[in-house]
Design an enzyme around this catalytic site. Structure first.
Site, PDB file in Angstrom:
ATOM      1  N   ASP A  22     135.145 100.464 128.650  1.00  0.00           N
ATOM      2  CA  ASP A  22     134.635 100.799 127.326  1.00  0.00           C
ATOM      3  C   ASP A  22     134.182  99.557 126.556  1.00  0.00           C
ATOM      4  OD1 ASP A  22     134.979 103.467 127.742  1.00  0.00           O
ATOM      5  OD2 ASP A  22     136.835 103.644 126.599  1.00  0.00           O
TER       6      ASP A  22
ATOM      7  N   ASP B 120     150.278  96.621 107.570  1.00  0.00           N
ATOM      8  CA  ASP B 120     149.721  95.616 108.476  1.00  0.00           C
ATOM      9  C   ASP B 120     148.203  95.707 108.520  1.00  0.00           C
ATOM     10  OD1 ASP B 120     152.200  94.660 109.112  1.00  0.00           O
ATOM     11  OD2 ASP B 120     152.366  95.714 111.021  1.00  0.00           O
TER      12      ASP B 120
END
Length: 294
Positions: free
Chosen positions: A58, A162
């Site tokens: 990918d 995060d």
């Protein structure tokens, strides 16, 4: 007029060398001139192209999408990686796949992309795009990112985290999936937002419509500045006080498809999902049905 096909390959793998040689030979046999993209190629380096063949996983397909952005070139992915969710053919089928591509025996599936804009406190505007996702993450790993989430011009919530992943349906099985986001079928024309390790009660994955406008403000009080990474390839700096806007782009990525296999079957095949014992919808006579089996 010369027919020309872009060939993008993962040059670091021995298997890719043999696969590239086979693909090039098939292209030349069909009267199509192969153009092998150099490692440092940019979209400006591309000649006029009719087709694209991608040999790798990918990540290699994402690179090819970057090189052909804004063109009508359909990309055929041949999986040499592990999962290869965007790929259409496997290594053993490369000869037949290239022959079908050059003869026009394929359909085109258009995948939506994201438009990303970063407005910094000094008034500068930086832009990017993504096929899979745009991930806003903290620069300092030891500190937290404090963000305000806005949807369609209205504030929704603020939280420490995060980071936050904004993804397309295509990207729902990539970074967003690993972060706990939903798997979204490719024909769902929407956007996904997945907070990463958020310190908040309301910080669940969201799915919004194709005309929605997502915005993330990195608050002035944020302990860390941020950075937006598009498809893991292109980066935009996000200082404190910046605003990141994500919308649906009008420029799709075009994937060549050789088979009409449904997305459910692709999920089963790529993830190795257990489907033993499936009986399917009963027939009228009471017997088992096998139509549509993966």
């Amino acid at each position: 007029m010369t027919r020309r096909a872009l060939v993008v390959t993962h040059r670091g793998r021995e298997e890719a060398v043999a696969a590239t040689k086979e693909a090039v030979e098939e292209l030349e046999a069909a009267g199509v001139e192969p153009f092998l993209a150099p490692e440092d190629a940019t979209p400006e380096d591309m000649p006029e192209l009719e087709l694209g063949i991608v040999l790798g996983g990918d990540g290699t397909i994402l690179r090819a999408a970057e090189l052909t952005r804004g063109t009508s070139v359909p990309l055929l992915g041949v999986n040499l990686g592990h999962v290869g969710f965007l790929a259409e053919a496997d290594r053993d089928d490369i000869g037949d796949a290239v022959r079908r591509l050059t003869s026009g025996d394929f359909t085109v599936e258009e995948r939506s992309t994201l438009e990303v804009r970063v407005h910094t406190p000094d008034g500068a505007v930086c832009s990017g795009w993504a096929l899979n996702e745009a991930a806003l993450e903290k620069v300092d790993r030891s500190r937290m990112l404090e963000v305000m989430l806005e949807v369609d011009g209205h504030p929704l919530s603020s939280f420490g985290c995060d980071g936050v992943v904004a993804a397309t349906a295509t990207g729902s099985t990539a970074h967003a999936f690993s972060a706990g986001g939903p798997v979204v079928w490719p024909d769902v024309d929407g956007m996904i937002l997945v907070p990463l390790s958020a310190h908040a009660l309301f910080a669940r994955p969201l799915v919004v419509g194709p005309r929605s406008r997502l915005a993330l403000e990195v608050l002035d009080r944020s302990p860390a500045a941020g950075i937006v990474t598009c498809d893991g390839r292109r980066r935009l700096e996000v200082p404190r006080g910046s605003r990141v806007e994500v919308t649906r782009s009008n420029v799709p990525v075009r994937l060549a498809r050789l088979t009409p296999a449904p997305f459910t079957t692709r999920l089963v095949h790529k993830f190795g999902l257990p489907v033993e014992g499936w009986r399917g919808r009963p027939r009228r006579n009471g017997g088992p049905a096998t139509e549509g089996a993966p």
